[in-house]
Write a protein that holds these residues in place. Structure first.
Motif, PDB file in Angstrom:
ATOM      1  N   LEU A  66       0.832  -1.204   0.000  1.00 20.94           N
ATOM      2  CA  LEU A  66       0.000   0.000   0.000  1.00 20.94           C
ATOM      3  C   LEU A  66       0.871   1.260   0.000  1.00 20.94           C
ATOM      4  CD1 LEU A  66      -3.156   0.417   2.211  1.00 20.94           C
ATOM      5  CD2 LEU A  66      -1.594   2.310   1.842  1.00 20.94           C
ATOM      6  N   GLN A  83      -6.554   6.781   1.061  1.00 20.57           N
ATOM      7  CA  GLN A  83      -7.924   6.267   0.975  1.00 20.57           C
ATOM      8  C   GLN A  83      -7.969   4.770   1.312  1.00 20.57           C
ATOM      9  OE1 GLN A  83      -9.162   7.694  -3.056  1.00 20.57           O
ATOM     10  NE2 GLN A  83     -11.058   8.268  -2.008  1.00 20.57           N
ATOM     11  N   LYS A  84      -7.029   4.023   0.764  1.00 16.59           N
ATOM     12  CA  LYS A  84      -6.981   2.586   1.033  1.00 16.59           C
ATOM     13  C   LYS A  84      -6.593   2.314   2.486  1.00 16.59           C
ATOM     14  CE  LYS A  84      -5.693   1.469  -3.745  1.00 16.59           C
ATOM     15  NZ  LYS A  84      -4.658   0.858  -4.612  1.00 16.59           N
ATOM     16  N   LYS A 102      -9.148   2.037   5.360  1.00 14.79           N
ATOM     17  CA  LYS A 102      -9.923   0.803   5.521  1.00 14.79           C
ATOM     18  C   LYS A 102      -9.206  -0.213   6.403  1.00 14.79           C
ATOM     19  CE  LYS A 102     -11.876   1.497   0.910  1.00 14.79           C
ATOM     20  NZ  LYS A 102     -11.962   0.963  -0.488  1.00 14.79           N
TER      21      LYS A 102
END
Length: 579
Positions: free
Chosen positions: A140, A233-234, A237
């Motif tokens: 990520l 954004q990822k 989560k």
């Protein structure tokens, strides 16, 4: 009917083009993900392979210098004395620009509370033990990347001076292009011809325009910023308890930067890096429509207004990447420990460390010490004095920054670390070595007047002046550092200091042996002052005249017995004959 078929063909071609672009994007993402995962697995627990160019450390240090605040930090003299750039390179297994920036800042900003240390140590240990989650986080963070010419944070700081673009000619050319499109339904051939001609003119206007050249200088910065915002954004989560603090900071910043993310996507599209075909297509679209010029001013304004939120996201994501790099560093070491910090209530500061070694030395020799008050180390050149002192200082820094000590145990109060070791003349400032040295020592003396515990390391006190004044002044400087809140370590060749400071400083030494006309060092710290005179014996090994060596030995023994140096007989040696 013929016109409808033409439009159907054009529409079908557009659909196929979009599908092809989507396929290229997906393939590029999959390929980058696989490559990144291979690189992550190949590098973890190994010496980093990253190469550095001149100026890289100036770039990497900007985040630290802009965010360091008023708290105590490792100053430039100490950082350079200990060659901490090399320590940083050994740790720098980061995969992102924020991680690189934060790791550097982390090494220069010690922690001074047990809560902060325990929190960071827990995050490092989490990544050390949870391989699957660590790799997921690295993939990520790896999407952010590392711009080759400047760090992400550096690009945000540089935008403060970025000029605005003038839009006049670009509005005019885009308007003409849109008119040609509007004409197509009525005059298809003329509209297409006009569109093609205006597209070519638009490209020449774009490439020759001054504003385009200005914007190009910031394009990579906006691209990397967009990658961080998308990765953020990822990251929002991710629901692991161990990373909830960093995720919360990213989520808060992300909510303030959602508009910037949409705008930046227009600027970053041309430099997507998803594959040659897509990048070529996007370059064509941008040069034809001047998209980046129109969006640039708006993005510039928003970046300036929301720079603090960008820095917050950078710091949070960078901390995750940096802690993963530290977990990799731990795997690289032959052994390590996490430090234990004792409460300090104004009594005598103590340091107790077992099997301390230098992380940059292959097959290092480990040493232990229990330091209470001052520590004076004597011994010959190359015997290990300076390296040992550096070990202690580096150990103090690593303990309070990356919660990792290159030893089997480390116990101390929280310590500020300062050194005065590898100094040199300041030619640009016109200052001699001695002036540079006394300035360096003065800053340590000033810091020792503050109440917090201080670990200070001094190598060859006042080496830049004559013997008499050096011993007289250095003995008083070292004595003044012997305070409850200070742990002074000093190395010296002046054996006189070991007698003058006895009772104030504990004496230790390193020694060597002469075997088969070779000098052999064991690099083991010994109690007491140095007693060997192998420096004189080495003259004999190197072929010096026997009479010179014997007379030097007698002179040294006479001085030790009387405290007075005798005059050298004139005419005894050819080079000392009277003129």
């Amino acid at each position: 009917m013929e016109g409808q078929e033409t439009y159907l063909i054009v529409a079908l071609g557009a659909v196929l083009a979009v599908a092809a672009v989507a396929a290229i994007v997906m393939y590029g993402k999959l390929r980058r993900r696989r490559y990144l995962l291979r690189r992550i697995r190949r590098g973890y627990g190994k010496i980093p392979e990253q190469e550095y160019e001149p100026g890289d450390f100036g770039r990497i240090s900007h985040f630290y210098r802009k965010t360091k605040g008023e708290a105590f930090c490792i100053d430039d003299i100490t950082w350079n004395d200990l060659d901490m750039d090399s320590i940083f390179m050994l740790l720098n297994q980061t995969v992102s620009s924020p991680g690189e920036d934060v790791l550097y800042a982390m090494l220069r900003k010690p922690l001074f509370t047990r809560e902060e240390v325990e929190e960071r140590a827990a995050l490092i240990q989490f990544f050390e033990t949870e391989k699957e989650k660590r790799e997921k986080m690295q993939i990520l963070l790896g999407e952010v990347g590392k711009p080759w010419h400047q760090s992400l944070a550096d690009s945000v700081f540089s935008i403060e001076d970025a000029p605005k673009a003038s839009l006049g000619i670009h509005v005019l050319m885009l308007g003409a292009l849109l008119v040609s499109l509007a004409v197509m339904p009525f005059y298809l051939a003329e509209g297409i011809a006009g569109f093609v001609l205006l597209s070519i003119i638009n490209m020449f206007v774009y490439l020759g325009d001054r504003d385009h050249k200005i914007i190009a200088a910031y394009m990579d910065s906006f691209g990397c910023l967009l990658h961080m915002l998308k990765a953020g954004q990822k990251l929002e989560k991710v629901s692991w308890k161990e990373t909830e603090k960093q995720v919360a900071a990213v989520k808060e910043a992300g909510s303030r930067l959602s508009g910037l993310r949409r705008k930046a996507s227009f600027l970053a599209g041309k430099n997507s890096g998803t594959g040659d075909a897509l990048q070529g297509l996007m370059t064509y679209v941008y040069t034809m429509l001047h998209i980046d010029v129109f969006v640039y001013n708006s993005v510039l304004k928003e970046v300036r207004q929301k720079a603090d939120w960008i820095i917050q996201m950078t710091a949070a994501m960078g901390e995750l990447d940096a802690c993963i790099a530290v977990s990799s560093f731990r795997k690289l070491l032959p052994f390590y420990c996490e430090p234990r910090f004792r409460d300090w209530n104004g009594g005598q500061a103590e340091l107790q460390v077992e099997n301390l070694y230098h992380p940059m030395i292959p097959n290092p020799v480990a040493n232990s010490i229990h330091a209470v008050g001052g520590t004076l180390v004597t011994g010959s050149n190359a015997s290990g004095k300076s390296t040992f002192l550096k070990n202690v200082a580096i150990g103090g820094i690593l303990a309070q920054t990356v919660c990792t000590c290159t030893s089997t145990s480390w116990q101390s109060p929280f310590l500020k670390v300062m050194t005065s070791m590898a100094l040199r003349d300041d030619l640009a400032g016109g200052e001699s070595y001695f002036i540079v040295e006394i300035r360096s020592l003065k800053r340590i003396l000033d810091e020792s007047e503050k109440p917090e515990p201080l670990l200070c390391i001094i190598d060859e006190v006042l080496r830049g002046t004559n013997t008499v004044e050096r011993i007289a002044a250095s003995s008083r400087i070292l004595a003044s550092l012997a305070k409850n809140n200070t742990l002074p370590f000093a190395a010296t060749h002046d054996i006189e200091l070991s007698y003058m400071l006895e009772g104030i400083y504990q004496n230790y030494h390193f020694e060597e042996e002469i075997r088969d006309n070779q000098i052999v060092f064991n690099y083991l710290l010994q109690n007491g002052r140095a007693v060997t005179r192998n420096a004189i014996r080495l003259l004999s090994i190197m072929g010096y005249d026997k009479e010179i060596v014997e007379d030097a030995q007698k002179a040294a023994e006479e001085f030790e017995n009387t405290g007075v140096w005798g005059a050298v007989p004139t005419g005894k040696y050819p080079s000392s004959s009277p003129r």
